[in-house]
Design a protein around this motif. Structure first.
Motif, PDB file in Angstrom:
ATOM      1  N   ASP A   1       0.513  -1.212   0.021  1.00  0.00           N
ATOM      2  CA  ASP A   1       0.035   0.049   0.059  1.00  0.00           C
ATOM      3  C   ASP A   1       1.000   1.171  -0.024  1.00  0.00           C
ATOM      4  OD1 ASP A   1      -2.205   1.695   0.389  1.00  0.00           O
ATOM      5  OD2 ASP A   1      -1.938   1.851   2.535  1.00  0.00           O
ATOM      6  N   LEU A   2       0.324   2.319  -0.294  1.00  0.00           N
ATOM      7  CA  LEU A   2       1.139   3.797  -0.340  1.00  0.00           C
ATOM      8  C   LEU A   2       0.978   4.433   0.831  1.00  0.00           C
ATOM      9  CD1 LEU A   2       1.676   2.611  -3.412  1.00  0.00           C
ATOM     10  CD2 LEU A   2       2.087   5.146  -3.833  1.00  0.00           C
ATOM     11  N   ASP A   3      -0.473   5.131   0.928  1.00  0.00           N
ATOM     12  CA  ASP A   3      -0.597   6.071   1.926  1.00  0.00           C
ATOM     13  C   ASP A   3      -0.679   5.323   3.314  1.00  0.00           C
ATOM     14  OD1 ASP A   3      -0.959   7.988  -0.086  1.00  0.00           O
ATOM     15  OD2 ASP A   3      -3.043   8.198   0.209  1.00  0.00           O
ATOM     16  N   GLY A   4       0.022   6.061   4.171  1.00  0.00           N
ATOM     17  CA  GLY A   4       0.218   5.403   5.465  1.00  0.00           C
ATOM     18  C   GLY A   4       0.984   3.888   5.723  1.00  0.00           C
ATOM     19  N   THR A   5       1.398   3.630   4.782  1.00  0.00           N
ATOM     20  CA  THR A   5       2.350   2.414   4.679  1.00  0.00           C
ATOM     21  C   THR A   5       3.710   2.776   4.029  1.00  0.00           C
ATOM     22  OG1 THR A   5       0.540   0.969   4.403  1.00  0.00           O
ATOM     23  CG2 THR A   5       2.524   0.166   3.533  1.00  0.00           C
ATOM     24  N   LEU A   6       3.896   3.160   2.818  1.00  0.00           N
ATOM     25  CA  LEU A   6       5.195   3.437   2.334  1.00  0.00           C
ATOM     26  C   LEU A   6       5.390   4.957   2.266  1.00  0.00           C
ATOM     27  CD1 LEU A   6       6.769   2.283  -1.063  1.00  0.00           C
ATOM     28  CD2 LEU A   6       6.697   4.874  -0.706  1.00  0.00           C
ATOM     29  N   LEU A   7       4.099   5.703   2.117  1.00  0.00           N
ATOM     30  CA  LEU A   7       4.190   7.281   2.448  1.00  0.00           C
ATOM     31  C   LEU A   7       3.650   7.688   3.885  1.00  0.00           C
ATOM     32  CD1 LEU A   7       2.493   8.009  -1.032  1.00  0.00           C
ATOM     33  CD2 LEU A   7       5.159   7.887  -0.552  1.00  0.00           C
ATOM     34  N   ASN A   8       4.410   8.615   4.340  1.00  0.00           N
ATOM     35  CA  ASN A   8       3.581   9.229   5.681  1.00  0.00           C
ATOM     36  C   ASN A   8       2.277   9.612   5.455  1.00  0.00           C
ATOM     37  OD1 ASN A   8       3.179  11.525   7.760  1.00  0.00           O
ATOM     38  ND2 ASN A   8       4.498  10.042   8.542  1.00  0.00           N
ATOM     39  N   HIS A   9       1.209   9.075   6.221  1.00  0.00           N
ATOM     40  CA  HIS A   9      -0.099   9.315   6.220  1.00  0.00           C
ATOM     41  C   HIS A   9      -0.450  10.820   6.081  1.00  0.00           C
ATOM     42  CE1 HIS A   9      -4.372   8.429   6.617  1.00  0.00           C
ATOM     43  NE2 HIS A   9      -4.532   9.333   7.463  1.00  0.00           N
ATOM     44  N   LYS A  10       0.214  11.795   6.904  1.00  0.00           N
ATOM     45  CA  LYS A  10      -0.109  12.997   6.796  1.00  0.00           C
ATOM     46  C   LYS A  10       0.798  13.903   5.845  1.00  0.00           C
ATOM     47  CE  LYS A  10      -1.279  13.099  11.792  1.00  0.00           C
ATOM     48  NZ  LYS A  10      -1.103  13.726  13.240  1.00  0.00           N
TER      49      LYS A  10
END
Length: 261
Positions: free
Chosen positions: A9-18
């Motif tokens: 997954d990307l958002d909140g997983t590989l990329l910071n959620h905020k």
């Protein structure tokens, strides 16, 4: 290390959620590429968004967009397994008028409103609006109405999938079903020749559940509130100790590159 395949997954997983920060990720991906370890971006994001991220992260592997509804392999025509967005929005607008259900979705919003709800920049917000088979919505009504709404969706062969920020109205597909298509159908794979993959999956939300539960090693990232999704799996489950991107880096090093401890 041969035989590992990563689906993330990307958002909140590989990329910071905020902040969408991905500091340190590119260098680690370069290490994985050197070992011919595929990294499949498997997200609720659109094909346009993932095209940008694949370039940004210097990846060449297939990507899975819109919660399994779209598979993109190189420059080939996209494989669409979901219901056309125009049809989904027609149902939604009709039901909203008939039942007075309170919700808003990407089809209702301007670019500026998408930016407000997601924190994306203008170009990324425009990419997020290029939806093909799923409609993210914010439910603004009461809980009983949401139950009736889900029942109406089911009667049309649709479902409501909860993501990190939105509910997603979509057909009966998932990140897991699309990943299985890539792994099983040789004509679609375009992956290194490998008869038996060890599958590492990373995710944080309800829409990652089926994908995580099919993994040999499931890495559950903390959500925006620091909580962890509870899985029903007999395989290895690991709770990342930090939020993205540091938690992603730590978990991949631990399980795939064996650099932990």
């Amino acid at each position: 290390m041969a035989g590992w395949l990563i689906s993330t997954d990307l958002d909140g997983t590989l990329l910071n959620h905020k902040t969408y920060d991905y500091t340190g990720i590119v260098a680690l991906l370069a290490q994985l590429k050197a070992h011919a370890i595929p990294v499949i971006l498997n997200s609720s994001k659109t094909r346009a968004e993932l095209s940008k991220w694949r370039e940004c992260l210097d990846l060449t592997w297939p990507v899975i967009a819109e919660n399994g509804g779209v598979i993109q392999i190189g420059q080939q025509p996209a494989i669409l397994t979901g219901r056309p967005i125009k049809q989904i929005r027609t149902f939604l607008n009709l039901w909203r008028d008939q039942h007075g259900w309170l919700f808003e979705g990407f089809g209702d919003w301007t670019v500026e409103q998408v930016i407000q709800h997601t924190g994306l920049n203008a170009q990324d917000a425009r990419n997020a609006q290029q939806r093909e088979v799923t409609e993210p919505i914010l439910w603004l009504g009461e809980a009983p109405g949401l139950v009736l709404f889900e029942q109406a969706l089911a009667q049309q062969g649709l479902q409501l999938q909860k993501g990190g920020r939105f509910y997603h109205v979509m057909a009966q597909h998932s990140k897991a079903s699309a990943l299985k298509t890539l792994l099983i159908n040789q004509e679609y794979q375009k992956l290194p020749e490998q008869t038996d993959w060890q599958l590492l999956v990373l995710g944080d939300g309800e829409n990652d559940r089926a994908m995580l539960e099919m993994a040999d090693v499931a890495v559950v990232m903390p959500d925006a509130k620091g909580q962890y999704l509870s899985l029903n799996s007999n395989n290895q489950i690991y709770q990342a100790q930090q939020s993205a991107p540091l938690g992603w880096i730590e978990a991949v090093k631990r399980w795939v590159l064996k650099e932990a401890e």
